[in-house]
Write a protein that holds these residues in place. Structure first.
Motif, PDB file in Angstrom:
ATOM      1  N   TYR A 246       0.928  -1.370  -0.050  1.00  0.00           N
ATOM      2  CA  TYR A 246      -0.025   0.035   0.035  1.00  0.00           C
ATOM      3  C   TYR A 246       0.689   1.513   0.119  1.00  0.00           C
ATOM      4  CZ  TYR A 246      -4.103   3.119   1.118  1.00  0.00           C
ATOM      5  OH  TYR A 246      -4.886   3.857   1.226  1.00  0.00           O
ATOM      6  N   VAL A 247       2.160   1.123   0.476  1.00  0.00           N
ATOM      7  CA  VAL A 247       3.017   2.127   0.699  1.00  0.00           C
ATOM      8  C   VAL A 247       4.424   1.692   0.143  1.00  0.00           C
ATOM      9  CG1 VAL A 247       1.896   3.612   2.554  1.00  0.00           C
ATOM     10  CG2 VAL A 247       3.507   1.795   2.952  1.00  0.00           C
ATOM     11  N   VAL A 248       5.125   2.906  -0.100  1.00  0.00           N
ATOM     12  CA  VAL A 248       6.464   2.570  -0.436  1.00  0.00           C
ATOM     13  C   VAL A 248       7.532   3.300   0.334  1.00  0.00           C
ATOM     14  CG1 VAL A 248       6.074   1.929  -2.921  1.00  0.00           C
ATOM     15  CG2 VAL A 248       6.602   4.102  -2.551  1.00  0.00           C
ATOM     16  N   LYS A 249       8.662   3.021   0.380  1.00  0.00           N
ATOM     17  CA  LYS A 249       9.659   3.650   1.081  1.00  0.00           C
ATOM     18  C   LYS A 249      10.046   5.097   0.158  1.00  0.00           C
ATOM     19  CE  LYS A 249      14.037   2.949   0.874  1.00  0.00           C
ATOM     20  NZ  LYS A 249      15.155   2.182   0.630  1.00  0.00           N
ATOM     21  N   ARG A 250      10.178   6.242   1.129  1.00  0.00           N
ATOM     22  CA  ARG A 250      10.469   7.542   0.520  1.00  0.00           C
ATOM     23  C   ARG A 250      11.707   7.495   0.201  1.00  0.00           C
ATOM     24  NH1 ARG A 250       8.360  11.787  -1.777  1.00  0.00           N
ATOM     25  NH2 ARG A 250       9.404  13.658  -1.047  1.00  0.00           N
ATOM     26  N   ALA A 251      12.338   7.880  -1.094  1.00  0.00           N
ATOM     27  CA  ALA A 251      13.362   7.478  -1.402  1.00  0.00           C
ATOM     28  C   ALA A 251      14.484   8.314  -0.673  1.00  0.00           C
ATOM     29  CB  ALA A 251      13.475   8.038  -2.999  1.00  0.00           C
ATOM     30  N   SER A 252      14.118   9.471  -0.175  1.00  0.00           N
ATOM     31  CA  SER A 252      15.076  10.361   0.602  1.00  0.00           C
ATOM     32  C   SER A 252      15.043   9.930   2.023  1.00  0.00           C
ATOM     33  CB  SER A 252      14.753  11.722   0.212  1.00  0.00           C
ATOM     34  OG  SER A 252      13.384  12.044   0.922  1.00  0.00           O
ATOM     35  N   SER A 253      14.195   9.204   2.317  1.00  0.00           N
ATOM     36  CA  SER A 253      14.450   8.866   4.045  1.00  0.00           C
ATOM     37  C   SER A 253      15.557   8.111   4.198  1.00  0.00           C
ATOM     38  CB  SER A 253      12.871   7.962   4.372  1.00  0.00           C
ATOM     39  OG  SER A 253      12.897   7.886   5.646  1.00  0.00           O
ATOM     40  N   ASN A 254      16.072   8.573   5.390  1.00  0.00           N
ATOM     41  CA  ASN A 254      17.146   7.847   6.086  1.00  0.00           C
ATOM     42  C   ASN A 254      16.686   6.558   6.568  1.00  0.00           C
ATOM     43  OD1 ASN A 254      18.845   9.984   5.432  1.00  0.00           O
ATOM     44  ND2 ASN A 254      19.054  10.624   7.517  1.00  0.00           N
ATOM     45  N   VAL A 255      17.682   5.590   6.849  1.00  0.00           N
ATOM     46  CA  VAL A 255      17.139   3.952   6.855  1.00  0.00           C
ATOM     47  C   VAL A 255      17.913   3.412   7.891  1.00  0.00           C
ATOM     48  CG1 VAL A 255      16.324   3.903   4.541  1.00  0.00           C
ATOM     49  CG2 VAL A 255      18.629   3.229   5.136  1.00  0.00           C
ATOM     50  N   ASP A 256      17.767   2.314   8.131  1.00  0.00           N
ATOM     51  CA  ASP A 256      18.326   1.393   9.080  1.00  0.00           C
ATOM     52  C   ASP A 256      17.627   0.828  10.352  1.00  0.00           C
ATOM     53  OD1 ASP A 256      19.235   3.126  10.913  1.00  0.00           O
ATOM     54  OD2 ASP A 256      21.087   3.224  10.199  1.00  0.00           O
ATOM     55  N   MET A 257      18.496   0.049  10.937  1.00  0.00           N
ATOM     56  CA  MET A 257      17.826  -0.587  12.409  1.00  0.00           C
ATOM     57  C   MET A 257      17.501   0.556  13.491  1.00  0.00           C
ATOM     58  SD  MET A 257      17.823  -3.899  12.071  1.00  0.00           S
ATOM     59  CE  MET A 257      18.132  -4.496  13.900  1.00  0.00           C
ATOM     60  N   ARG A 258      18.196   1.594  13.301  1.00  0.00           N
ATOM     61  CA  ARG A 258      17.713   2.525  14.385  1.00  0.00           C
ATOM     62  C   ARG A 258      16.253   3.182  14.110  1.00  0.00           C
ATOM     63  NH1 ARG A 258      15.884   4.261  18.064  1.00  0.00           N
ATOM     64  NH2 ARG A 258      16.537   5.637  19.630  1.00  0.00           N
ATOM     65  N   VAL A 259      15.795   3.194  12.936  1.00  0.00           N
ATOM     66  CA  VAL A 259      14.407   3.731  12.587  1.00  0.00           C
ATOM     67  C   VAL A 259      13.512   3.001  13.467  1.00  0.00           C
ATOM     68  CG1 VAL A 259      12.853   4.564  11.064  1.00  0.00           C
ATOM     69  CG2 VAL A 259      15.300   4.589  10.453  1.00  0.00           C
ATOM     70  N   ASP A 260      12.795   3.324  14.283  1.00  0.00           N
ATOM     71  CA  ASP A 260      11.516   2.453  14.990  1.00  0.00           C
ATOM     72  C   ASP A 260      10.418   2.300  14.269  1.00  0.00           C
ATOM     73  OD1 ASP A 260      12.835   2.279  17.758  1.00  0.00           O
ATOM     74  OD2 ASP A 260      12.854   4.511  17.529  1.00  0.00           O
ATOM     75  N   ILE A 261      10.062   3.269  13.322  1.00  0.00           N
ATOM     76  CA  ILE A 261       8.606   3.115  12.765  1.00  0.00           C
ATOM     77  C   ILE A 261       8.542   4.160  11.617  1.00  0.00           C
ATOM     78  CG2 ILE A 261       7.077   4.724  13.911  1.00  0.00           C
ATOM     79  CD1 ILE A 261       5.265   2.384  14.138  1.00  0.00           C
ATOM     80  N   THR A 262       7.667   4.172  10.508  1.00  0.00           N
ATOM     81  CA  THR A 262       7.625   5.103   9.443  1.00  0.00           C
ATOM     82  C   THR A 262       6.205   5.443   9.434  1.00  0.00           C
ATOM     83  OG1 THR A 262       6.792   3.524   7.767  1.00  0.00           O
ATOM     84  CG2 THR A 262       9.175   3.495   7.988  1.00  0.00           C
ATOM     85  N   ALA A 263       6.012   6.720   9.190  1.00  0.00           N
ATOM     86  CA  ALA A 263       4.663   7.306   8.880  1.00  0.00           C
ATOM     87  C   ALA A 263       4.467   8.245   7.420  1.00  0.00           C
ATOM     88  CB  ALA A 263       4.225   8.466  10.071  1.00  0.00           C
ATOM     89  N   ALA A 264       3.522   8.694   7.162  1.00  0.00           N
ATOM     90  CA  ALA A 264       3.220   9.300   5.781  1.00  0.00           C
ATOM     91  C   ALA A 264       4.221  10.629   6.069  1.00  0.00           C
ATOM     92  CB  ALA A 264       1.676   9.613   5.921  1.00  0.00           C
ATOM     93  N   ALA A 265       5.101  10.692   4.836  1.00  0.00           N
ATOM     94  CA  ALA A 265       5.906  11.863   4.932  1.00  0.00           C
ATOM     95  C   ALA A 265       5.435  13.039   4.280  1.00  0.00           C
ATOM     96  CB  ALA A 265       7.184  11.438   4.315  1.00  0.00           C
ATOM     97  N   CYS A 266       4.022  12.906   3.590  1.00  0.00           N
ATOM     98  CA  CYS A 266       3.691  14.125   2.778  1.00  0.00           C
ATOM     99  C   CYS A 266       2.443  14.634   3.298  1.00  0.00           C
ATOM    100  CB  CYS A 266       3.424  13.528   1.283  1.00  0.00           C
ATOM    101  SG  CYS A 266       4.950  13.102   0.393  1.00  0.00           S
ATOM    102  N   THR A 267       2.436  16.076   3.528  1.00  0.00           N
ATOM    103  CA  THR A 267       1.174  16.653   3.866  1.00  0.00           C
ATOM    104  C   THR A 267       0.725  17.839   2.905  1.00  0.00           C
ATOM    105  OG1 THR A 267       0.159  17.501   5.949  1.00  0.00           O
ATOM    106  CG2 THR A 267       2.449  17.907   5.795  1.00  0.00           C
ATOM    107  N   HIS A 268      -0.036  18.698   3.150  1.00  0.00           N
ATOM    108  CA  HIS A 268      -0.453  19.907   2.599  1.00  0.00           C
ATOM    109  C   HIS A 268       0.057  21.137   3.698  1.00  0.00           C
ATOM    110  CE1 HIS A 268      -2.487  18.386  -1.027  1.00  0.00           C
ATOM    111  NE2 HIS A 268      -3.047  17.450  -0.055  1.00  0.00           N
ATOM    112  N   ALA A 269       0.460  21.857   3.051  1.00  0.00           N
ATOM    113  CA  ALA A 269       0.922  23.363   3.821  1.00  0.00           C
ATOM    114  C   ALA A 269      -0.244  23.862   4.100  1.00  0.00           C
ATOM    115  CB  ALA A 269       2.054  24.240   2.994  1.00  0.00           C
ATOM    116  N   SER A 270      -0.332  24.999   5.289  1.00  0.00           N
ATOM    117  CA  SER A 270      -1.605  25.798   5.239  1.00  0.00           C
ATOM    118  C   SER A 270      -1.529  27.047   4.205  1.00  0.00           C
ATOM    119  CB  SER A 270      -1.418  26.450   6.810  1.00  0.00           C
ATOM    120  OG  SER A 270      -1.356  25.158   7.637  1.00  0.00           O
ATOM    121  N   THR A 271      -2.957  27.536   4.181  1.00  0.00           N
ATOM    122  CA  THR A 271      -2.884  28.614   3.618  1.00  0.00           C
ATOM    123  C   THR A 271      -3.779  29.571   4.223  1.00  0.00           C
ATOM    124  OG1 THR A 271      -5.136  27.895   2.473  1.00  0.00           O
ATOM    125  CG2 THR A 271      -3.202  27.064   1.346  1.00  0.00           C
ATOM    126  N   LEU A 272      -3.442  31.104   3.530  1.00  0.00           N
ATOM    127  CA  LEU A 272      -4.258  32.028   4.134  1.00  0.00           C
ATOM    128  C   LEU A 272      -5.753  32.102   3.939  1.00  0.00           C
ATOM    129  CD1 LEU A 272      -1.703  34.945   3.221  1.00  0.00           C
ATOM    130  CD2 LEU A 272      -1.938  33.940   5.567  1.00  0.00           C
TER     131      LEU A 272
END
Length: 576
Positions: free
Chosen positions: A446-472
């Motif tokens: 359902y998801v794929v790894k974000r190409a830029s996200s740092n990795v390895d055993m120290r990472v505990d869990i992943t979450a959605a990396a994309c969101t919308h910025a606020s607007t006026l």
């Protein structure tokens, strides 16, 4: 001759009175070491006439306030930390958290920095000394300052850390003094500050920025619905606990529709409250990070997780605080203050790489880098912070972004703070929706790894990396921002909600419940992933009821917000 000017002056005064009233800056000023604390506030929209300053809902006496144009000086005696705002007529400013905890450091001015050999901006005459714990830090810092012709100008006293202004005019003189100070028996380390740490941790501009509902991958709405139904349930209702969260960011734009409701009086025992300096644009890093937690529903284009729990929760206080512009040292000082002010969760959507750090492809990381000299000091400072947390505040959890260098999070010579191994630090990676619409939300594809996200055993869990910025403008959808910076507050929000359901949960238990409830991402590698596909520490049989053949074992962990809350409720009886 003056009469024609009067209408113009009256119009100018009226225009100023109609301008929004905002606090844009608030920090310690004058003597940072004095027991009587003085704060300087920079405002916008302050008109001529009387101004009322309220701290914790009580007006400060006129004797404590001095005004110089748009600048306010507040001279305060000992009192509790609290939100501060200003009122003038019918207008009310944004609330800002004023901490009386006492840890503050100075930022260098433009003429007090220089470029080092790595081409990085570095402080010329401001350094911090970490004094060995067996010494009285203040007295020893004063002694060393007198010995070297320096002056003590700032402090993070709980960490026995004191900031000195050196008699140095250039980096040659500074480095000579740093070498001598570092050789003192009483000095554990010297912290040299390099450039600011507020730079966005967003991913590379060339990466895909999906426009799908990214948060569905973490069951965001399911979690809100579960909390709203479970807490007031007729059978076994839960008495939720108010929780305070610290966000280490600069500011939030209260002119944005997502945050305008926080200009009104807010009761932290009944709803989510947000305290922050005001920003001049709605799509800044701080606004986006804070919005994931606190954006008002049905106001702007976003929906904050904690604000979605209003009505069922007993309230959350989201404090956006940075201390000063003094880089990593200020981040740590602000964190110490927030912990002493009662924050149970600290959100660090920032991190740094050492010069020469390699990514998974063997290329050098080129963003958010620091020299070896600076990294050595930062590592010691962060170590002192986590030792202090373990000793004095073992119930506090820090949630940190893994970073976006396509690199590794676990080696301390390359990345801080994510490389620290402690129960009180959760490290968060980022994922995004895959192109597959034919799979269920709990399917690893359902998801794929974000190409830029740092990795390895120290990472505990992943979450959605994309969101919308606020607007006026209300109900307008902002530009998509991506990075582990924005995955991190998703986890911080869930952790805060879990603590509101069961405040007795320790950091190690929070991690255990997050991992037990996690969905999966990526393939099954039998604990020997290839080509840096170990986005997180692999799920273990012990995290799946010791089922050796469970399909999740060996895969990376992805946040399931709804199930994490459910396990937190179950833990009220099972986890002690």
């Amino acid at each position: 001759m003056l009469r024609p000017l009067l209408p113009l002056l009256m119009l100018s005064a009226l225009a100023q009175a109609d301008e929004p009233l905002r606090i844009e800056r608030l920090q310690r000023c004058e003597d940072l070491l004095s027991e009587r604390q003085v704060f300087c506030a920079g405002t916008r929209g302050l008109a001529a006439g009387e101004v009322k300053v309220l701290l914790g809902g009580k007006a400060l006496p006129a004797s404590a306030l001095r005004r110089d144009g748009d600048r306010l000086r507040l001279d305060l005696d000992a009192r509790p930390s609290a939100p501060l705002w200003i009122e003038q007529g019918e207008r009310r400013s944004n609330p800002v958290w004023l901490s009386m905890a006492g840890s503050h450091v100075l930022a260098a001015k433009p003429n007090e920095v220089a470029k080092n050999m790595d081409g990085l901006t570095t402080y010329v005459d401001l350094v911090s000394l970490i004094i060995e714990e067996r010494f009285d830090g203040r007295k020893e810092a004063e002694r060393l300052a007198q010995k070297y012709g320096a002056k003590v100008v700032g402090a993070i006293a709980p960490l026995n850390t004191y900031q000195l202004r050196l008699p140095a005019a250039d980096l040659v003189q500074r480095d000579a003094l740093v070498l001598r100070l570092g050789s003192e028996v009483s000095v554990d380390a010297v912290v040299v500050e390099e450039s600011a740490a507020e730079s966005s941790e967003a991913g590379a501009a060339t990466e895909q920025k999906p426009d799908k509902d990214e948060w569905a991958a973490n069951r965001f709405l399911d979690a809100v619905n579960y909390y709203q139904r479970r807490v007031p349930a007729k059978q076994a209702p839960i008495q939720a606990t108010p929780i305070r969260i610290g966000i280490i960011e600069r500011d939030v734009d209260f002119d944005a529709a997502d945050f305008s409701s926080y200009l009104a009086p807010c009761d932290p025992q009944r709803r989510t409250c947000l305290y922050a300096r005001d920003a001049d644009k709605p799509d800044g890093h701080g606004s986006t990070v804070a919005g994931i937690l606190a954006a008002s529903w049905n106001q702007g284009g976003n929906t904050g997780f904690l604000s979605g729990l209003d009505g069922a929760s007993r309230g959350f206080e989201v404090i956006v605080e940075r201390n000063s512009d003094a880089g990593i040292t200020a981040n740590v000082a602000a964190s110490v203050n927030l912990v002493e002010d009662g924050a149970r969760v600290i959100n660090w959507s920032w991190g740094i790489h050492r010069v020469g750090a390699k990514n998974v492809d063997g290329d050098e990381v080129d963003s958010l880098i620091r020299s070896g000299l600076a990294m050595g000091g930062y590592e010691e400072l962060l170590e002192e912070f986590f030792l202090w947390l373990r000793k004095e505040h073992p119930d506090v959890v820090v949630v940190n972004s893994a970073g976006n260098g396509s690199s590794f999070s676990s080696t301390d010579e390359y990345r801080l703070p994510s490389s620290f191994v402690t129960d009180q630090l959760l490290v968060i990676g980022g994922h995004q929706r895959s192109e597959r619409d034919d799979v269920a939300v709990d399917d690893p594809a359902y998801v794929v790894k974000r190409a830029s996200s740092n990795v390895d055993m120290r990472v505990d869990i992943t979450a959605a990396a994309c969101t919308h910025a606020s607007t006026l403008r209300a109900d307008e959808v902002g530009e998509v921002h991506c990075g582990t910076s924005y995955a991190t507050p998703m986890v911080s929000g869930v952790v805060a909600a879990m603590l509101s359901l069961n405040p007795s949960l320790a950091p190690a238990q929070l991690r255990m419940l997050l991992r037990r409830s996690a969905m999966t991402i990526g393939g099954n590698y039998d604990f020997e992933p290839m080509d840096a596909d170990d986005l997180t520490a692999p799920i273990l049989p012990s995290e799946r009821n010791y089922e050796l053949r469970n399909k999740d074992v060996g895969r990376s962990a992805r946040l399931d917000m709804q199930k994490a809350l459910d396990l937190a409720v179950q833990s009220r009886d099972r986890v002690r």
